[in-house]
Design an enzyme around this catalytic site. Structure first.
Site, PDB file in Angstrom:
ATOM      1  N   ASP A  59       0.846  -1.193   0.000  1.00  0.00           N
ATOM      2  CA  ASP A  59       0.000   0.000   0.000  1.00  0.00           C
ATOM      3  C   ASP A  59       0.882   1.244   0.000  1.00  0.00           C
ATOM      4  O   ASP A  59       1.382   1.665   1.037  1.00  0.00           O
ATOM      5  CB  ASP A  59      -0.910  -0.020   1.230  1.00  0.00           C
ATOM      6  CG  ASP A  59      -1.782   1.221   1.343  1.00  0.00           C
ATOM      7  OD1 ASP A  59      -1.809   2.023   0.382  1.00  0.00           O
ATOM      8  OD2 ASP A  59      -2.423   1.402   2.391  1.00  0.00           O
ATOM      9  N   GLU A 138      31.690   9.353   4.116  1.00  0.00           N
ATOM     10  CA  GLU A 138      32.337   9.357   5.438  1.00  0.00           C
ATOM     11  C   GLU A 138      31.277   9.684   6.498  1.00  0.00           C
ATOM     12  O   GLU A 138      31.218  10.794   7.015  1.00  0.00           O
ATOM     13  CB  GLU A 138      33.463  10.392   5.483  1.00  0.00           C
ATOM     14  CG  GLU A 138      34.564  10.184   4.460  1.00  0.00           C
ATOM     15  CD  GLU A 138      35.606  11.293   4.476  1.00  0.00           C
ATOM     16  OE1 GLU A 138      35.730  11.988   5.515  1.00  0.00           O
ATOM     17  OE2 GLU A 138      36.279  11.498   3.456  1.00  0.00           O
ATOM     18  N   GLU A 140      29.279  10.041   9.966  1.00  0.00           N
ATOM     19  CA  GLU A 140      29.540  10.172  11.400  1.00  0.00           C
ATOM     20  C   GLU A 140      28.243   9.950  12.173  1.00  0.00           C
ATOM     21  O   GLU A 140      27.151  10.162  11.643  1.00  0.00           O
ATOM     22  CB  GLU A 140      30.103  11.563  11.710  1.00  0.00           C
ATOM     23  CG  GLU A 140      31.433  11.841  11.027  1.00  0.00           C
ATOM     24  CD  GLU A 140      31.872  13.290  11.134  1.00  0.00           C
ATOM     25  OE1 GLU A 140      33.076  13.547  10.937  1.00  0.00           O
ATOM     26  OE2 GLU A 140      31.017  14.163  11.396  1.00  0.00           O
ATOM     27  N   GLU A 195      35.505  10.183  16.726  1.00  0.00           N
ATOM     28  CA  GLU A 195      35.523  11.518  16.142  1.00  0.00           C
ATOM     29  C   GLU A 195      35.700  12.577  17.233  1.00  0.00           C
ATOM     30  O   GLU A 195      35.958  12.262  18.385  1.00  0.00           O
ATOM     31  CB  GLU A 195      34.233  11.754  15.341  1.00  0.00           C
ATOM     32  CG  GLU A 195      34.417  11.649  13.822  1.00  0.00           C
ATOM     33  CD  GLU A 195      35.381  12.681  13.265  1.00  0.00           C
ATOM     34  OE1 GLU A 195      35.580  13.752  13.894  1.00  0.00           O
ATOM     35  OE2 GLU A 195      35.952  12.431  12.194  1.00  0.00           O
ATOM     36  N   GLU A 202      33.144   7.643  13.552  1.00  0.00           N
ATOM     37  CA  GLU A 202      33.112   7.624  12.095  1.00  0.00           C
ATOM     38  C   GLU A 202      33.614   6.274  11.613  1.00  0.00           C
ATOM     39  O   GLU A 202      34.616   5.762  12.120  1.00  0.00           O
ATOM     40  CB  GLU A 202      33.991   8.734  11.504  1.00  0.00           C
ATOM     41  CG  GLU A 202      34.004   8.743   9.977  1.00  0.00           C
ATOM     42  CD  GLU A 202      34.837   9.883   9.402  1.00  0.00           C
ATOM     43  OE1 GLU A 202      35.592   9.629   8.443  1.00  0.00           O
ATOM     44  OE2 GLU A 202      34.739  11.019   9.919  1.00  0.00           O
ATOM     45  N   HIS A 251      30.691  13.537   4.589  1.00  0.00           N
ATOM     46  CA  HIS A 251      31.379  14.018   3.391  1.00  0.00           C
ATOM     47  C   HIS A 251      31.234  12.991   2.275  1.00  0.00           C
ATOM     48  O   HIS A 251      31.275  11.782   2.518  1.00  0.00           O
ATOM     49  CB  HIS A 251      32.863  14.241   3.691  1.00  0.00           C
ATOM     50  CG  HIS A 251      33.122  15.239   4.772  1.00  0.00           C
ATOM     51  ND1 HIS A 251      34.357  15.445   5.334  1.00  0.00           N
ATOM     52  CD2 HIS A 251      32.285  16.105   5.409  1.00  0.00           C
ATOM     53  CE1 HIS A 251      34.287  16.373   6.270  1.00  0.00           C
ATOM     54  NE2 HIS A 251      33.034  16.792   6.329  1.00  0.00           N
ATOM     55  N   ARG A 322      40.587  22.713   4.696  1.00  0.00           N
ATOM     56  CA  ARG A 322      39.309  22.059   4.962  1.00  0.00           C
ATOM     57  C   ARG A 322      38.192  23.027   5.334  1.00  0.00           C
ATOM     58  O   ARG A 322      37.132  22.594   5.745  1.00  0.00           O
ATOM     59  CB  ARG A 322      39.482  21.028   6.089  1.00  0.00           C
ATOM     60  CG  ARG A 322      40.422  19.887   5.714  1.00  0.00           C
ATOM     61  CD  ARG A 322      40.747  19.002   6.923  1.00  0.00           C
ATOM     62  NE  ARG A 322      41.706  17.966   6.571  1.00  0.00           N
ATOM     63  CZ  ARG A 322      41.394  16.734   6.176  1.00  0.00           C
ATOM     64  NH1 ARG A 322      40.131  16.384   6.095  1.00  0.00           N
ATOM     65  NH2 ARG A 322      42.322  15.875   5.859  1.00  0.00           N
ATOM     66  N   GLU A 339      35.667  16.252  -2.883  1.00  0.00           N
ATOM     67  CA  GLU A 339      35.023  15.991  -1.592  1.00  0.00           C
ATOM     68  C   GLU A 339      34.013  17.101  -1.285  1.00  0.00           C
ATOM     69  O   GLU A 339      34.394  18.254  -1.079  1.00  0.00           O
ATOM     70  CB  GLU A 339      36.067  15.911  -0.473  1.00  0.00           C
ATOM     71  CG  GLU A 339      35.461  15.632   0.892  1.00  0.00           C
ATOM     72  CD  GLU A 339      36.489  15.675   2.024  1.00  0.00           C
ATOM     73  OE1 GLU A 339      36.406  14.839   2.934  1.00  0.00           O
ATOM     74  OE2 GLU A 339      37.370  16.565   1.986  1.00  0.00           O
ATOM     75  N   ARG A 341      31.480  18.590   1.325  1.00  0.00           N
ATOM     76  CA  ARG A 341      31.566  18.465   2.781  1.00  0.00           C
ATOM     77  C   ARG A 341      30.309  18.884   3.538  1.00  0.00           C
ATOM     78  O   ARG A 341      30.249  18.724   4.747  1.00  0.00           O
ATOM     79  CB  ARG A 341      32.768  19.268   3.285  1.00  0.00           C
ATOM     80  CG  ARG A 341      34.075  18.828   2.622  1.00  0.00           C
ATOM     81  CD  ARG A 341      35.300  19.606   3.107  1.00  0.00           C
ATOM     82  NE  ARG A 341      35.598  19.270   4.495  1.00  0.00           N
ATOM     83  CZ  ARG A 341      35.451  20.102   5.510  1.00  0.00           C
ATOM     84  NH1 ARG A 341      34.999  21.328   5.306  1.00  0.00           N
ATOM     85  NH2 ARG A 341      35.743  19.716   6.733  1.00  0.00           N
TER      86      ARG A 341
END
Length: 450
Positions: A59, A138, A140, A195, A202, A251, A322, A339, A341
């Site tokens: 359904d 990645e 977490e 982490e 992670e 990420h 970063r 990457e 983020r």
């Protein structure tokens, strides 16, 4: 067609042999709704022929964002390549197998609101351009203690920080058990560590084609929660469960391949990055405001996307630091990747990968060059410096993100009308409920003052 039928026959033969060999008693059929929640139904193994012949009906009107009550009949079409024996036994000694399904309409057409179909459609576009899309996530998460009734309490089960070990890290045994279970699902786990936040962890697993990766993210969340529960803990993928400490992100390391060649790598370029890489980045930066509601779909997501906790709030890219939204890790050759983020682990991975891919392909199709990379620490820039460098910010709330989604034609086309409308409707309802509430902060701030 003959090859496809022969392959299917071999898969069915293999599945039935495994069912007999591993004493399988039940088959779990799994799908995801538009909001990214796992839904499933369990059938006895006696129904295996009905399952593999795509005859299991459900359904659709009872699942968020699927169908109206008058068009509720839908069918589960299991992806036979996802058949796997769950790496734990039930209490009575039997085993259960699982298959991930696509959703189809009674007329035999794919259901446009099926998140897996949305991703498949984006992957077909990439394939038409000569690309296959690979992604390594990645994710977490936090683990919390539970009270005497088994309900989670916002009390972290350790006081450890980044890369800490036991005895500070109380989650080592749990991570090891999660890793073993994931390996039972066929994962290649590449790293597992504590982490930054107390009780935060992670676990990274090897990249794969995007559809497999999205399936794996759904499986990962299921396994993490189950194993944490086995240890008397509660695992949460909520982006910012505790004020004042790091939030949880996911990420996405993305690359495009042509056969065995990573087209993001160009050995003739000084930085090793091809023109396609630059255009892909340009497409991401151009469209990111439009897909932020998908990659960061909760009101709580925007409590993570604030300055001060190394969260990516600035729309920029870099090869060296970063702090921007997009980072280019140092490895080149087959490992060259982009990457992204800002996504968090609460997102629907099928929709998140579909929209990110489509944004990047928009950059390649239209040769959208990104601005110059920002190699300074953006977190330390004042507003004037960011303005001078033309660095904009991500949406600051779910409402703002929905407004950006509503006017981004690239992202809406990737999602399709059904998913776009149902997603926006659900999230606006969530926002309206939130803003109508009086929160503790408001009482503390205003009650005595006014």
């Amino acid at each position: 067609m003959k090859k496809a039928l022969a392959k299917r026959d071999e898969q069915i033969k293999s599945i039935k042999a495994l069912i007999k060999e591993k004493n399988v008693r039940f088959i779990l059929l799994q799908i995801a709704d538009i909001l990214g929640s796992v839904k499933s139904t369990t059938l006895p193994v006696s129904q295996i022929d009905k399952i593999i012949n795509n005859e299991v009906m459900f359904d659709g009107s009872s699942i968020d964002g699927f169908a109206r009550i008058e068009e509720s009949d839908m069918y589960l079409h299991p992806d036979l390549s996802t058949f796997i024996i769950l790496p734990w036994q039930t209490h009575n000694g039997y085993t259960t197998a699982r298959m991930i399904c696509d959703v189809y309409m009674p007329n035999g057409e794919p259901f446009e609101g099926c998140p897996r179909y949305v991703l498949k459609r984006a992957l077909e576009k990439a394939e038409s351009m000569g690309f296959t899309f690979h992604v390594g996530p990645e994710p977490e998460f936090y683990m919390f203690n539970v009270d005497e009734k088994g309900n989670p309490v916002l009390e972290n089960n350790d006081k450890a920080g980044y890369f800490d070990m036991a005895p500070l890290d109380k989650g080592e045994d749990v991570r090891e058990a999660i890793t073993i279970a994931l390996e039972g699902f066929g994962f290649e786990v590449e790293a597992a560590h504590h982490e930054c936040g107390p009780g935060q962890h992670e676990i990274d697993f090897k990249y794969a084609d995007a559809l497999t990766t999205a399936d794996n993210i759904m499986t990962f969340r299921y396994v993490v929660k189950k194993i944490a529960d086995d240890f008397g803990l509660f695992a949460s993928f909520m982006p910012k469960p505790v004020e004042g400490i790091a939030g949880s992100g996911m990420h996405l390391n993305m690359s495009l391949f042509n056969n065995e060649k990573n087209i993001f790598f160009d050995e003739n370029k000084e930085n090793g990055l091809s023109d396609e890489t630059m255009y892909f980045i340009g497409g991401l930066l151009k469209n990111v405001k439009g897909f932020t509601a998908i990659t960061n779909p909760l009101i709580n997501s925007y409590k993570r996307l604030v300055s001060g906790f190394e969260a990516p709030v600035n729309i920029a890219w870099s090869e060296k630091n970063r702090s921007p939204l997009i980072r280019i890790p140092a490895k080149r050759g087959l490992s060259t990747r982009v990457e992204l983020r800002n996504p968090d682990p609460s997102c629907n991975p099928y929709l998140a990968l579909a929209t990110a891919l489509t944004a990047g392909l928009d950059g390649i199709e239209n040769r959208i060059s990104p601005p110059e990379p920002v190699n300074k620490n953006i977190y330390k820039m004042c507003l004037e410096e960011r303005q001078e460098n033309h660095i904009e910010a991500l949406p600051k709330s779910l409402y703002e993100a929905i407004a950006e989604l509503s006017k981004n034609e690239v992202v809406k086309e990737a999602l399709g009308n059904h998913v776009t409308n149902k997603f926006i409707s659900a999230k606006l309802g969530e926002w309206e409920e939130y803003v109508a509430k009086v929160h503790k902060w408001e009482i503390e701030r205003y009650l005595r003052a006014y």
